[in-house]
Scaffold this motif. Structure first.
Motif, PDB file in Angstrom:
ATOM      1  N   SER A  78       0.822  -1.216   0.000  1.00  0.00           N
ATOM      2  CA  SER A  78       0.000   0.000   0.000  1.00  0.00           C
ATOM      3  C   SER A  78       0.849   1.255   0.000  1.00  0.00           C
ATOM      4  O   SER A  78       2.072   1.211   0.174  1.00  0.00           O
ATOM      5  CB  SER A  78      -0.911   0.012   1.239  1.00  0.00           C
ATOM      6  N   ASN A  79       0.168   2.377  -0.179  1.00  0.00           N
ATOM      7  CA  ASN A  79       0.787   3.685   0.030  1.00  0.00           C
ATOM      8  C   ASN A  79       0.812   3.981   1.524  1.00  0.00           C
ATOM      9  O   ASN A  79       0.267   3.214   2.330  1.00  0.00           O
ATOM     10  CB  ASN A  79       0.025   4.766  -0.743  1.00  0.00           C
TER      11      ASN A  79
ATOM     12  N   ALA B  36      -0.946 -12.380   6.679  1.00  0.00           N
ATOM     13  CA  ALA B  36      -0.831 -11.384   5.615  1.00  0.00           C
ATOM     14  C   ALA B  36       0.199 -10.376   6.103  1.00  0.00           C
ATOM     15  O   ALA B  36       0.097  -9.867   7.221  1.00  0.00           O
ATOM     16  CB  ALA B  36      -2.170 -10.694   5.370  1.00  0.00           C
ATOM     17  N   THR B  37       1.204 -10.118   5.303  1.00  0.00           N
ATOM     18  CA  THR B  37       2.283  -9.208   5.690  1.00  0.00           C
ATOM     19  C   THR B  37       2.163  -7.902   4.929  1.00  0.00           C
ATOM     20  O   THR B  37       2.064  -7.895   3.704  1.00  0.00           O
ATOM     21  CB  THR B  37       3.660  -9.847   5.412  1.00  0.00           C
ATOM     22  N   GLY B  38       2.121  -6.791   5.652  1.00  0.00           N
ATOM     23  CA  GLY B  38       1.954  -5.482   5.040  1.00  0.00           C
ATOM     24  C   GLY B  38       3.281  -4.821   4.718  1.00  0.00           C
ATOM     25  O   GLY B  38       4.198  -4.824   5.543  1.00  0.00           O
ATOM     26  N   VAL B  39       3.383  -4.254   3.520  1.00  0.00           N
ATOM     27  CA  VAL B  39       4.592  -3.536   3.106  1.00  0.00           C
ATOM     28  C   VAL B  39       4.177  -2.219   2.475  1.00  0.00           C
ATOM     29  O   VAL B  39       3.350  -2.194   1.561  1.00  0.00           O
ATOM     30  CB  VAL B  39       5.416  -4.349   2.082  1.00  0.00           C
ATOM     31  N   PHE B  40       4.720  -1.113   2.981  1.00  0.00           N
ATOM     32  CA  PHE B  40       4.482   0.183   2.357  1.00  0.00           C
ATOM     33  C   PHE B  40       5.414   0.299   1.161  1.00  0.00           C
ATOM     34  O   PHE B  40       6.634   0.196   1.305  1.00  0.00           O
ATOM     35  CB  PHE B  40       4.726   1.319   3.347  1.00  0.00           C
ATOM     36  N   LEU B  41       4.852   0.522  -0.010  1.00  0.00           N
ATOM     37  CA  LEU B  41       5.611   0.403  -1.248  1.00  0.00           C
ATOM     38  C   LEU B  41       6.775   1.389  -1.315  1.00  0.00           C
ATOM     39  O   LEU B  41       7.818   1.082  -1.876  1.00  0.00           O
ATOM     40  CB  LEU B  41       4.685   0.602  -2.451  1.00  0.00           C
ATOM     41  N   GLN B  42       6.609   2.570  -0.729  1.00  0.00           N
ATOM     42  CA  GLN B  42       7.699   3.549  -0.752  1.00  0.00           C
ATOM     43  C   GLN B  42       8.586   3.443   0.482  1.00  0.00           C
ATOM     44  O   GLN B  42       9.619   4.083   0.560  1.00  0.00           O
ATOM     45  CB  GLN B  42       7.142   4.969  -0.910  1.00  0.00           C
TER      46      GLN B  42
END
Length: 219
Positions: free
Chosen positions: A57-58, A124-130
């Motif tokens: 996500s952003n 579910a693993t969250g990663v901030f794209l930036q």
């Protein structure tokens, strides 16, 4: 999912984590999202409710992780600074909620190893794209971490856009403002076939374009 990864993967997060997630979601996060932030959620039915997943996500606010996780219908595991895990009670709480420790200034590979471990445990693993917050929520300089994690684990990516969270807190203030927030879930994207840099770049750009496109839809 590759043969090395698949035999050890769990289909779901630990039961204790699921219970804590739903308690926190329905008592705190969901009421805040819907009542205080006038929250709108689009296409939440696209979220796989079991099995490892990379949610990409952003990022524009410290409120993003709990708000996004609340909309997924399942916990989303995020990295947290190592110092938080030295605080009694808080350590146990954030661990149950899926957070995993990463040292400040440590190489990206330590965060990737930790994320892969969470995927093996069915999260579910969250990663901030930036990798960091942006002023308006749009992604301008995406990093390859999410694509690399998906490639190594052979699990799909799910682009998600948070709109309006950049305005929740004014600079110099700690109190959240009652601003409209919208969360849109994109289409599931298969993992890359390899960790080849060009393939990772192509997939990362695909995620960026989808998230920014969802962001352009606004409220």
């Amino acid at each position: 999912m590759n043969q090395e990864f698949a035999p050890f993967v769990r289909s779901r997060e630990p039961l204790s984590s699921l219970i804590l997630y739903h308690l926190f979601k329905w008592s705190v996060v969901s009421p805040m999202l819907h009542l205080y932030f006038q929250g709108r959620i689009y296409d939440a039915d696209r979220v796989p409710l079991a099995g490892p997943l990379v949610v990409v996500s952003n990022h524009a606010s410290d409120f993003d992780p709990p708000l996004l996780s609340s909309c997924m219908g399942r916990p989303v595991s995020y990295m947290a600074k190592e110092e938080l895990f030295e605080i009694p009670i808080l350590k146990q709480a954030i661990s149950l909620y899926g957070a995993y420790p990463v040292k400040r200034g440590s190489p990206d590979r330590s965060a990737i190893r930790a994320a892969l471990q969470q995927l093996e445990n069915g999260w579910a693993t969250g990663v901030f794209l930036q990798g960091t917050r942006t002023p308006d929520g749009r992604i301008t300089e995406p990093k390859l971490g999410a694509a690399l994690i998906a490639a190594k684990a052979k699990v799909p990516l799910l682009p998600v856009c948070l709109w309006g969270t950049h305005a929740i807190v004014n600079k110099g203030s700690y109190l959240p403002r009652s601003v409209p927030v919208t969360i849109r879930v994109g289409h599931l994207i298969p993992p890359p076939n390899s960790t080849d840099r060009e393939e990772l770049l192509t997939l990362t750009q695909k995620c960026t374009d989808e998230i920014n496109g969802l962001h352009d839809l606004g409220r």
